[in-house]
Structures are given as C-alpha cells and as structure tokens.
Write a protein that holds these residues in place. Structure first.
Motif, PDB file in Angstrom:
ATOM      1  N   LEU A 630       0.830  -1.203   0.000  1.00 13.78           N
ATOM      2  CA  LEU A 630       0.000   0.000   0.000  1.00 13.78           C
ATOM      3  C   LEU A 630       0.868   1.259   0.000  1.00 13.78           C
ATOM      4  O   LEU A 630       0.575   2.228  -0.721  1.00 13.78           O
ATOM      5  CB  LEU A 630      -0.925   0.004   1.222  1.00 13.78           C
ATOM      6  CG  LEU A 630      -2.077  -0.999   1.204  1.00 13.78           C
ATOM      7  CD1 LEU A 630      -2.789  -1.018   2.547  1.00 13.78           C
ATOM      8  CD2 LEU A 630      -3.066  -0.668   0.084  1.00 13.78           C
ATOM      9  N   HIS A 631       1.925   1.241   0.779  1.00 14.23           N
ATOM     10  CA  HIS A 631       2.831   2.394   0.823  1.00 14.23           C
ATOM     11  C   HIS A 631       3.455   2.648  -0.542  1.00 14.23           C
ATOM     12  O   HIS A 631       3.487   3.794  -1.030  1.00 14.23           O
ATOM     13  CB  HIS A 631       3.918   2.131   1.868  1.00 14.23           C
ATOM     14  CG  HIS A 631       5.024   3.144   1.863  1.00 14.23           C
ATOM     15  ND1 HIS A 631       4.869   4.419   2.382  1.00 14.23           N
ATOM     16  CD2 HIS A 631       6.305   3.066   1.387  1.00 14.23           C
ATOM     17  CE1 HIS A 631       6.013   5.087   2.234  1.00 14.23           C
ATOM     18  NE2 HIS A 631       6.886   4.290   1.629  1.00 14.23           N
ATOM     19  N   GLU A 632       3.923   1.590  -1.169  1.00 15.72           N
ATOM     20  CA  GLU A 632       4.573   1.755  -2.471  1.00 15.72           C
ATOM     21  C   GLU A 632       3.580   2.182  -3.539  1.00 15.72           C
ATOM     22  O   GLU A 632       3.916   2.998  -4.421  1.00 15.72           O
ATOM     23  CB  GLU A 632       5.276   0.455  -2.854  1.00 15.72           C
ATOM     24  CG  GLU A 632       6.472   0.156  -1.950  1.00 15.72           C
ATOM     25  CD  GLU A 632       7.105  -1.191  -2.239  1.00 15.72           C
ATOM     26  OE1 GLU A 632       6.459  -2.015  -2.950  1.00 15.72           O
ATOM     27  OE2 GLU A 632       8.235  -1.439  -1.759  1.00 15.72           O
ATOM     28  N   ALA A 633       2.347   1.677  -3.474  1.00 18.72           N
ATOM     29  CA  ALA A 633       1.335   2.062  -4.459  1.00 18.72           C
ATOM     30  C   ALA A 633       0.932   3.519  -4.275  1.00 18.72           C
ATOM     31  O   ALA A 633       0.749   4.259  -5.258  1.00 18.72           O
ATOM     32  CB  ALA A 633       0.111   1.154  -4.319  1.00 18.72           C
ATOM     33  N   ARG A 634       0.806   3.926  -3.046  1.00 18.51           N
ATOM     34  CA  ARG A 634       0.466   5.333  -2.775  1.00 18.51           C
ATOM     35  C   ARG A 634       1.600   6.247  -3.227  1.00 18.51           C
ATOM     36  O   ARG A 634       1.362   7.313  -3.810  1.00 18.51           O
ATOM     37  CB  ARG A 634       0.182   5.524  -1.292  1.00 18.51           C
ATOM     38  CG  ARG A 634      -0.307   6.917  -0.898  1.00 18.51           C
ATOM     39  CD  ARG A 634      -0.647   6.967   0.585  1.00 18.51           C
ATOM     40  NE  ARG A 634      -1.200   8.258   0.996  1.00 18.51           N
ATOM     41  CZ  ARG A 634      -0.468   9.288   1.365  1.00 18.51           C
ATOM     42  NH1 ARG A 634       0.857   9.197   1.389  1.00 18.51           N
ATOM     43  NH2 ARG A 634      -1.052  10.431   1.721  1.00 18.51           N
ATOM     44  N   ASP A 635       2.815   5.822  -2.960  1.00 21.69           N
ATOM     45  CA  ASP A 635       3.967   6.606  -3.406  1.00 21.69           C
ATOM     46  C   ASP A 635       4.014   6.718  -4.926  1.00 21.69           C
ATOM     47  O   ASP A 635       4.386   7.764  -5.479  1.00 21.69           O
ATOM     48  CB  ASP A 635       5.260   5.973  -2.899  1.00 21.69           C
ATOM     49  CG  ASP A 635       5.895   6.791  -1.789  1.00 21.69           C
ATOM     50  OD1 ASP A 635       5.215   7.694  -1.252  1.00 21.69           O
ATOM     51  OD2 ASP A 635       7.066   6.531  -1.445  1.00 21.69           O
ATOM     52  N   ALA A 636       3.630   5.655  -5.607  1.00 22.39           N
ATOM     53  CA  ALA A 636       3.641   5.685  -7.069  1.00 22.39           C
ATOM     54  C   ALA A 636       2.679   6.742  -7.598  1.00 22.39           C
ATOM     55  O   ALA A 636       2.991   7.459  -8.565  1.00 22.39           O
ATOM     56  CB  ALA A 636       3.266   4.306  -7.618  1.00 22.39           C
ATOM     57  N   LEU A 637       1.505   6.864  -6.977  1.00 20.13           N
ATOM     58  CA  LEU A 637       0.557   7.887  -7.402  1.00 20.13           C
ATOM     59  C   LEU A 637       1.082   9.286  -7.055  1.00 20.13           C
ATOM     60  O   LEU A 637       0.918  10.229  -7.846  1.00 20.13           O
ATOM     61  CB  LEU A 637      -0.810   7.657  -6.753  1.00 20.13           C
ATOM     62  CG  LEU A 637      -1.923   8.614  -7.194  1.00 20.13           C
ATOM     63  CD1 LEU A 637      -2.113   8.582  -8.717  1.00 20.13           C
ATOM     64  CD2 LEU A 637      -3.243   8.266  -6.496  1.00 20.13           C
ATOM     65  N   ARG A 638       1.723   9.426  -5.917  1.00 17.33           N
ATOM     66  CA  ARG A 638       2.324  10.712  -5.562  1.00 17.33           C
ATOM     67  C   ARG A 638       3.374  11.121  -6.589  1.00 17.33           C
ATOM     68  O   ARG A 638       3.444  12.298  -7.011  1.00 17.33           O
ATOM     69  CB  ARG A 638       2.943  10.658  -4.170  1.00 17.33           C
ATOM     70  CG  ARG A 638       1.947  10.528  -3.048  1.00 17.33           C
ATOM     71  CD  ARG A 638       2.633  10.468  -1.680  1.00 17.33           C
ATOM     72  NE  ARG A 638       3.203  11.755  -1.317  1.00 17.33           N
ATOM     73  CZ  ARG A 638       4.501  11.988  -1.178  1.00 17.33           C
ATOM     74  NH1 ARG A 638       5.382  11.009  -1.389  1.00 17.33           N
ATOM     75  NH2 ARG A 638       4.950  13.185  -0.842  1.00 17.33           N
ATOM     76  N   ILE A 639       4.201  10.165  -6.998  1.00 18.67           N
ATOM     77  CA  ILE A 639       5.229  10.472  -8.003  1.00 18.67           C
ATOM     78  C   ILE A 639       4.580  10.889  -9.306  1.00 18.67           C
ATOM     79  O   ILE A 639       5.006  11.860  -9.956  1.00 18.67           O
ATOM     80  CB  ILE A 639       6.149   9.247  -8.201  1.00 18.67           C
ATOM     81  CG1 ILE A 639       6.969   8.983  -6.925  1.00 18.67           C
ATOM     82  CG2 ILE A 639       7.075   9.452  -9.406  1.00 18.67           C
ATOM     83  CD1 ILE A 639       7.686   7.644  -6.936  1.00 18.67           C
ATOM     84  N   ARG A 640       3.539  10.174  -9.707  1.00 20.09           N
ATOM     85  CA  ARG A 640       2.829  10.500 -10.941  1.00 20.09           C
ATOM     86  C   ARG A 640       2.308  11.939 -10.891  1.00 20.09           C
ATOM     87  O   ARG A 640       2.453  12.703 -11.853  1.00 20.09           O
ATOM     88  CB  ARG A 640       1.666   9.528 -11.126  1.00 20.09           C
ATOM     89  CG  ARG A 640       0.849   9.744 -12.394  1.00 20.09           C
ATOM     90  CD  ARG A 640       1.389   9.020 -13.578  1.00 20.09           C
ATOM     91  NE  ARG A 640       1.467   7.580 -13.353  1.00 20.09           N
ATOM     92  CZ  ARG A 640       1.944   6.729 -14.246  1.00 20.09           C
ATOM     93  NH1 ARG A 640       2.393   7.159 -15.411  1.00 20.09           N
ATOM     94  NH2 ARG A 640       1.999   5.430 -13.983  1.00 20.09           N
ATOM     95  N   ILE A 641       1.703  12.307  -9.771  1.00 22.35           N
ATOM     96  CA  ILE A 641       1.154  13.656  -9.620  1.00 22.35           C
ATOM     97  C   ILE A 641       2.274  14.691  -9.615  1.00 22.35           C
ATOM     98  O   ILE A 641       2.178  15.739 -10.272  1.00 22.35           O
ATOM     99  CB  ILE A 641       0.324  13.749  -8.324  1.00 22.35           C
ATOM    100  CG1 ILE A 641      -0.926  12.870  -8.423  1.00 22.35           C
ATOM    101  CG2 ILE A 641      -0.065  15.194  -8.023  1.00 22.35           C
ATOM    102  CD1 ILE A 641      -1.638  12.670  -7.097  1.00 22.35           C
ATOM    103  N   ALA A 642       3.353  14.399  -8.865  1.00 28.18           N
ATOM    104  CA  ALA A 642       4.457  15.363  -8.761  1.00 28.18           C
ATOM    105  C   ALA A 642       5.090  15.640 -10.121  1.00 28.18           C
ATOM    106  O   ALA A 642       5.484  16.781 -10.410  1.00 28.18           O
ATOM    107  CB  ALA A 642       5.500  14.840  -7.780  1.00 28.18           C
ATOM    108  N   ILE A 643       5.190  14.608 -10.957  1.00 24.85           N
ATOM    109  CA  ILE A 643       5.782  14.797 -12.290  1.00 24.85           C
ATOM    110  C   ILE A 643       4.789  15.492 -13.219  1.00 24.85           C
ATOM    111  O   ILE A 643       5.124  16.463 -13.894  1.00 24.85           O
ATOM    112  CB  ILE A 643       6.226  13.440 -12.860  1.00 24.85           C
ATOM    113  CG1 ILE A 643       7.382  12.870 -12.032  1.00 24.85           C
ATOM    114  CG2 ILE A 643       6.628  13.584 -14.335  1.00 24.85           C
ATOM    115  CD1 ILE A 643       7.785  11.460 -12.423  1.00 24.85           C
ATOM    116  N   HIS A 644       3.553  14.992 -13.237  1.00 19.74           N
ATOM    117  CA  HIS A 644       2.553  15.525 -14.160  1.00 19.74           C
ATOM    118  C   HIS A 644       2.207  16.979 -13.845  1.00 19.74           C
ATOM    119  O   HIS A 644       1.984  17.786 -14.769  1.00 19.74           O
ATOM    120  CB  HIS A 644       1.292  14.666 -14.095  1.00 19.74           C
ATOM    121  CG  HIS A 644       0.288  14.998 -15.149  1.00 19.74           C
ATOM    122  ND1 HIS A 644       0.247  14.347 -16.363  1.00 19.74           N
ATOM    123  CD2 HIS A 644      -0.718  15.910 -15.185  1.00 19.74           C
ATOM    124  CE1 HIS A 644      -0.724  14.843 -17.094  1.00 19.74           C
ATOM    125  NE2 HIS A 644      -1.344  15.792 -16.400  1.00 19.74           N
TER     126      HIS A 644
END
Length: 864
Positions: A630-644
């Motif tokens: 769950l932590h890694e999946a949430r982090d993946a969405l955070r990274i997506r948002i931060a880049i986009h």
C-alpha cells in the motif's frame, strides 16, 4: 500473570448510591511527599436503611475517621485496597476522614500529582478516590468548599468555584478558600497550586454579568496564552447565540500543565489543559495547533452545560456529555473555520480513528453495556461517533425542532445526573416524532454498510433508487437490526449541472426503494452529501461519474470525496498488482484542473492534494492488508502527480508564500496549508530543482507551520538534507518542550527503511521523557499508528518495540500504556504472517505479571 480475575462493571447492575453527600468540605495541607487531606462529608441516608456506607479510596494512608466528631474504633470500620466501609451509621451525620498521600511519587498522573514543581489534579474518571475517601461516581453530586494551605513558594492556590478568602499563615505559609455553589460529581473537582504567570480578561454575558477570565501558565509563557483567551471569549459568545447558554460563575480559569494524560479537563470553573492544547505563538505552534486550541478551549467551556450543569448518571452515559459536546465544538469550529473544510477534517478523523475501532476487536456501542476500566472507554466511538449521532438527530428533526429539544433538555435536567434515554425523550417530546428506533445508534456497535444502486427510465423520466443497509457482527453482537440512516442525495447532469437539489432519504429498513419522477436526463448521483451519516457507502457509480462529481458537485464535501474515491481505487489496484497507469494520468489531470479553479478556497485545494492515508487504505482493503504494498502504491501515485503537475505545484507553492505578518485566521492558514501540501507532493519527485526549492522553503520559514511544512518533506527525501535539517531544528528548539515533541513526531513518521532503528535510538535520547504522555505519544504512538509500512516490518521488530514500551509504561501509567495497545489489536486486518507476529506480542503482554486492569482489558479483548 495476574492471579486475580477482575470483574466487569455492567450497566444492568446500576443501583443508586444509598446516601446523599449534601456538602463536602476539603482541607489540603500541601507537601510534595506527604500531603494531608481532611474531608468533612455531610451525609444523609436516602436508600436502604441497612446498607453500609462504602467509600472508594486507593493508595491512601488513613490517619483518622470520625462520625459527628467521635473517633471510630477499629471494629467500627474496615479498610481494604479500594474501599473504606462503615457498616453502621446514623441516617444523617458528618463523616470526617484524614489521609496522607504522596503527590510526588504519583507518576500515573491521576488524582493529585506534581508536574514541574506544581500540584495539579486529574480526577476524571476515577482519580478522586486517590485523593480522599468518597463515593467516586458521577451520580453523587455535592456542594464543595475547599481550603488549601501551602508554602509561599506556591503563590497561586486554585480550586473550583469562587475565591471567598485568602491570607497568610505562620511560617511563611498561606491559604485560599474556594466555594463552588453548584453541586458537582467528584470527577469535576480540581486543585492547582504553584508559581504561575496569569493572563487576564473579562467577558460580559448576555444578561449583563461581568465574568473574570484567567489563564495560568508557566512563568514566561503568558504571551502564548493570548490566542486561547481569544478563543474562550468567542466560544462564550457563540454558546449564548447558538444554544442560549450563559456562564454561571463570577470567574472562569484555565491552567496549562505539561504532564497530563488527557488533552484537557472541564472541571467546573477551573479547566486544566495539557499545555500542548493551550500555548501557541507563530514561532512555536503550527496552524493545526491553533485550530486544536480553538476547538479544545471551546469543547471544555461548552462542557459547563453539557457535562457539568447536567452530568452523567453513570459512566455508561459518557457519550451523553462527550458526544453532545464534540458536536457543539465541531459546530463552533465550522463557524470559525468554514463549514466544508471543517467537515472534511472531522470526517477524516472519524474514519481514521472510529471506523478503525468499529472494524476491530475493540468495537463497542456508543453506550457500552460493560467495562473493566472506564479509562479505556474514552474512545473515538464515544466522542466522534457520539457527535455524528447528534448530527443525524438534527438532520432528521430539522434545526428548529432540534433547538427546541436542546432547550428542553437544559431546562428539565439542569443540576441532575441523567441518562441518554432522558436526553432523547426531550427531542421526542418537542418534535412529536417517535425516536425509539433511533436509540439503536447508541446500543449497536459497528459501522453500517449502505449500498445504493439506481435505475433510470429515460422514456418515463423516472429514477429508481434502491438502498440497502447491513452491519457486520461485532464482539458480543452477532446480529444487527436496521438503523434509521439519513442519506442526503442530489442529482447532477453528465455535464455537471444541478438536476435536483439535496433531499434526505431516511433509510430505516434493511432495504427500500425510492422513485423520483421528472428527472429529464440520465443523472449522476451525489449521495451521502455532507457525510449525512457515519456509514460506508457503496454505489454503482462509474469512474466517469466520479470525475463529474470531482469537477462540478456543488456539495464540496462530495467533490472532495469523489477525488478521494478515485485516488483510493487507483492505489488499491496498484497494490493488488493491477496498476491503471492511464487512470493515474487522468486523475492527475483532473486534480490539476481542480487546483486552478479560482472559485475554490486554498484550504479546500490543500485537502484535494492530500491522498487517502495508509491507515485508511488498510481499512478499505478487501483482502488482508500488505502495508508495504500500500505504501509503495500510494507513493507511485504521488510520483505520478508530482511529475505531471510539477510546474503547477511549483507555481502554487510560490504564489501561496506570504511575506506579511503572521495571522492565525482561517484564510491565512488555508494559504499556508496549500503551500505546504504542494511542498509535500513535490518531495515525491526530489530532483535538484525540487530539492533546492524544499531546502529553501525550510530555511526561509518564519513560522512553525512553514518550518514543519518544509522539514517533513526533507525527512521523507532522506540523506544529507534530512540530517542537516533535523540537526538545525533540534539546535534551535531544544529548550522548547512542545516544539521538541514535533521533532520526535516527525522522525517517527519518517517513511525511510531505517526509521525503526532511529525510533529505538530516540528512546535513549536525553530529551526523551517516557513519563511524559506528550513525548511518548509523539514518538512511540505516532510510529505505531501513522507509519504502517515501517511499523509492520516483516521481522516483527516494530511489534516487539511497541510491546516493550507498553510493558514499561504500564508500571507507572496504566492509562497511557493502554492507549498504546490498539495498533497491535488490529492483527486480524493484516496478512497472516504479520498478524501472527502481532498476536504473539499481545500474548506476551497478556502473561506479564502485575499487568494493570487497563492494559489487561484491551489485550484480552484484542486476543478474543
């Protein structure tokens, strides 16, 4: 292992105390290790003529006991570890006892204890019995007069009520006499003695009386109490306007105490506060601190009517005062801070704490039927769910009928210790509605699940809504009955225009069908608007419907909720091994559009940027949770948002910066919240430009809100930036205990893999104070509750660490130790290998010798 078997106390066994304590006269001769307390109780028999007088008393050294001035011989009374019993008494008499107690050795922080060289008390729920022998139960009301004698080094001698006399004594000692004209239970007694600074003001009530206001704080801290004093005056005026409640004494006092198990305590006329919830200035307190101070000051003041003037018949009625008062303080905060933002924050807290409680082994009704230690029932269910019940009552009855019911309650039960039944009866009488089914909300544990499906007939322009409810079994309640659930529903078009305004549907059966005619086009349902009931809602909405709500719902709570649901589904899908990268991109794009909406307040945008928390995602997982996934999946969405959204986030971060003077106003706090939310999201993509920006954010911060907002992202990034920032923060604030709590807390929530070693090392830090509940909560509790990916280390080291802390703290503060049990109690919620390790630690605690009742009760329930 304990050799005795403590017996539970049951609501069904309630019996009135057979004596009335008409007046209570207390005389304190204060000494750190040998305080003497003389109690003169004017007693009248009101019940069974043969019943003995049984008074509660623990850890007391009895020096004498007399009736009407005559000393009792050893065969005329009996004393054990918890009681003083006098088998035969007249029908009316004065009982005088004198005891000796040791406040300095009292590390449990209940009863009378020392904190920072000062005497203070905490008597709720059962602390008064460690001060003197007394029927320590909430239905025994008495009028108190108190004399305090002490050395001159303790210049302020405070107790409940009005000061009627003070002066000097021989030997550089002095005294103060206090009289409280209103009858109160023993749990509302308070005493403080010490060297304190005082901040004063006054308030003129709606009837024209002038009330003196005083806040007592550590020397040199007076300037940090001004916001609390302003909050108090606003709360007093709001309560007059919203509920017609006027303050009744000539004096209202608050004292800040560093060592305190609770957040604050509503003792009549003399509130005692944990200093973390009273002291604030821009340099040392965050906006969240200011908000909490405003809310808690109001909460404790509102208790003057909902808790003090009208109190609980027994501790099973705890929600009667706490649920109602939380509803009142949340309503106050909504008026002070903005209704939508406050509602979102309240619901987030409810789901994080109370929904988790309902989903685990510690689930209990809002009004429990039994307990081993009442201290364990100061829970989110009693407080937050209790508040939601009051909110639903207002929704069902309407504002006017609700106010009439409140007025009748205050009029009818003033000066009484009463029950939830009596409270609900007032609303039944004023509204004319049958609320017998509504009472089930108080008796039934668990979070109801509501399912809403719809069918649209385009030819007939008819929308059919199918609603169902169910509540899963909870400990001791395998079968559930339907509850009256107000479901607020509105309709939007596919283009986002409003088709039908909000209407409340009362779901009071297992299933029901509603037909709405005249619906001209296929609608998008906006259901449970404003979170109209504390339930888990499932609908047949498509993701496209969620995006319509996310962009256009006029109900801003549901607009936020739609965004949370979209993010939740994306995170859970990735954690389960089925990432939706297209959906993640679409979500980031929609979030960006919401962030540039000029009509939205910055505080609301900050909430949109905050993804569902990892503990919340654990609750929402259909399969046993894997915290690391769950932590890694949430982090993946955070990274997506931060880049986009990198350019937009950096632009907003710059635009929200303020160079003007700090203001604690909701508007200014909202701008800081958005700026710090942008910083937090940018930390997910820590390339050079973002890292430089975040370091600059931290180093240029001129208030604690921005400093913490810059420090935590650097801690998340780790490495040299983390170490440098943490070191600088400590060097600056090492002499400020409340700020140092933040330093410990931030490190406990560090998501990096080395955090457990860091937390263990911090328990050996010279500034770590295990006897101080604030410091313990900041490090140990925060790590176990808010850092699931690292607490749930596959080795079980996190669990062993927490169990060791529980056993250590239980030796001197059982109440605080018990509050650390809950993270382990959720073992069924996690993967089997993790759950087995958690259960193993609970079993280790359970067999430990001399375990307190507090910890024993929660561990036993968690293992059952």
């Amino acid at each position: 292992m304990r050799t005795d078997t403590p017996q539970p106390i049951r609501l069904a066994d309630y019996r009135p105390f057979p004596f009335a304590i008409e007046t209570t006269r207390l005389v304190f001769d204060l000494s750190p290790s040998a305080t003497r307390v003389r109690a003169e109780l004017a007693i009248r028999r009101t019940g069974d003529g043969d019943a003995p007088l049984v008074l509660n008393g623990e850890r007391l050294k009895l020096l004498s006991v007399t009736i009407d001035g005559q000393a009792l011989s050893a065969n005329q009374y009996a004393v054990d570890a918890e009681h003083l019993t006098v088998p035969e008494t007249p029908d009316q008499f004065v009982l005088t006892t004198e005891v000796e107690i040791d406040p300095l050795a009292n590390k449990a922080l209940t009863g009378l204890y020392m904190s920072g060289g000062r005497f203070c008390t905490q008597c709720e729920a059962e602390g008064f019995r460690t001060i003197t022998y007394f029927p320590d139960r909430p239905d025994v009301l008495s009028r108190y007069s108190v004399r305090i004698e002490a050395d001159g080094g303790l210049p302020h001698l405070l107790s409940n009520g009005n000061l009627v006399d003070q002066g000097s004594l021989d030997g550089a000692r002095h005294f103060a006499e206090w009289v409280d004209p209103f009858p109160k239970p023993s749990y509302l007694f308070a005493l403080v003695a010490g060297d304190l600074d005082v901040v004063t003001d006054s308030f003129v009530t709606m009837s024209g009386r002038e009330v003196a206001l005083k806040i007592f704080v550590d020397p040199g801290q007076a300037s940090r109490a001004t916001y609390a004093l302003d909050s108090l005056k606003r709360a007093m005026k709001w309560d007059e306007e919203a509920f017609g409640r006027e303050y009744d004494l000539d004096l209202f006092m608050i004292v800040a105490v560093r060592d305190f198990n609770f957040g604050a305590m509503e003792n009549k006329g003399l509130n005692i506060f944990n200093s973390s919830l009273l002291l604030a200035d821009p340099e040392t307190a965050t906006d969240a601190d200011f908000e909490r101070i405003e809310a808690v000051v109001a909460h404790e003041y509102f208790h003057n009517w909902t808790g003090n003037r009208i109190t609980c018949r027994d501790w099973f009625q705890l929600c009667l005062k706490e649920g109602f008062t939380v509803f009142r303080d949340q309503s106050f905060s909504a008026d002070m801070r903005g209704a939508v933002v406050q509602r979102i924050k309240d619901v987030r807290a409810l789901r994080a704490r109370q929904f988790a409680e309902d989903a685990g082994p510690l689930a209990h009704p809002v009004r429990p039927s039994s307990y081993l230690k009442i201290d364990n029932f100061y829970t989110a269910t009693i407080y937050e769910k209790g508040s939601e019940i009051i909110r639903m009552l207002k929704t069902i009855l309407g504002a006017e009928a609700f106010r009439k019911g409140c007025d009748l309650y205050f009029e009818r039960h003033d000066g009484e210790a009463t029950t939830v039944e009596a409270f609900i009866a007032c609303f039944t009488e004023t509204s004319g509605q049958d609320l017998s089914d509504f009472f089930a909300w108080y008796e039934q544990a668990g979070t109801p699940a509501v399912t809403l499906t719809s069918d649209y007939d385009a030819q007939a322009s008819v929308l059919t809504l199918n609603l169902r409810q169910s509540t899963a079994p909870t400990p001791g309640q395998p079968t559930k009955r339907p509850l009256p659930i107000p479901v607020a529903i509105g309709l939007l078009s596919q283009g986002g225009e409003s088709l039908r305004d909000t209407e409340v549907v009362l779901l009071d059966k297992d299933a029901m069908t509603v037909r709405w005619e005249g619906v001209a086009q296929p609608p998008v349902l906006s259901a449970l608007r404003g979170f109209s009931a504390p339930v888990n809602l499932t609908t047949d909405a498509r993701p496209s419907d969620r995006y319509v709500l996310f962009s256009a719902d006029p109900d801003l709570f549901n607009r936020w909720e739609a965004g949370q649901t979209l993010a939740r589904d994306l995170i859970l899908a990735r954690a389960a091994g089925a990432p939706d990268e297209v959906g993640e991109e679409r979500y980031a794009e929609a979030l960006g559009q919401a962030l540039v909406d000029e009509a939205a307040e910055p505080a609301f945008k900050a909430l949109l940027l905050s993804l569902p928390s990892e503990p919340d995602l654990t609750l929402l997982s259909e399969e046993p949770a894997d915290p690391l996934a769950l932590h890694e999946a949430r982090d993946a969405l955070r990274i997506r948002i931060a880049i986009h959204l990198g350019d937009l986030l950096r632009r907003l971060h710059g635009e929200m910066q303020s160079s003007g003077e700090f203001s604690p106003s909701a508007e200014a706090a909202g701008r800081r919240a958005l700026r710090n939310a942008c910083a937090d999201m940018l930390s997910a993509d820590p390339h050079d430009e973002n890292l430089t920006r975040l370091v600059g954010h931290y180093e240029a911060s001129r208030n604690m809100t921005d400093m913490i907002g810059g420090l935590y992202p650097l801690v998340c990034i780790g490495g040299e930036a983390r170490e440098k920032a943490l070191s600088a923060f400590y060097d600056t604030w090492a002499a400020e205990p409340l700020v140092l709590d933040k330093w410990f807390s931030i490190q406990s929530r560090d998501p990096n893999p080395d955090v457990l070693d860091r937390v263990v090392a911090l328990t050996r830090h010279p500034a770590f104070e295990p006897t101080n509940p604030n410091r313990l909560r900041a490090l140990v509790s925060a790590f176990a509750s808010f850092n699931p990916a690292r607490f749930h280390d596959p080795s079980g080291a996190g669990y062993r660490f927490l169990a060791d802390q529980i056993l250590t703290v239980d030796k001197f503060n059982p109440m605080t130790a018990a509050r650390l049990v809950e993270p382990l109690g959720a073992w069924r919620r996690y993967k089997s290998d993790l759950g087995a390790l958690m259960r193993q630690e609970l079993e280790r605690i359970a067999v430990h010798p001399d375990l307190s009742k507090n910890v024993l009760e929660l561990v036993t329930k968690s293992l059952t």
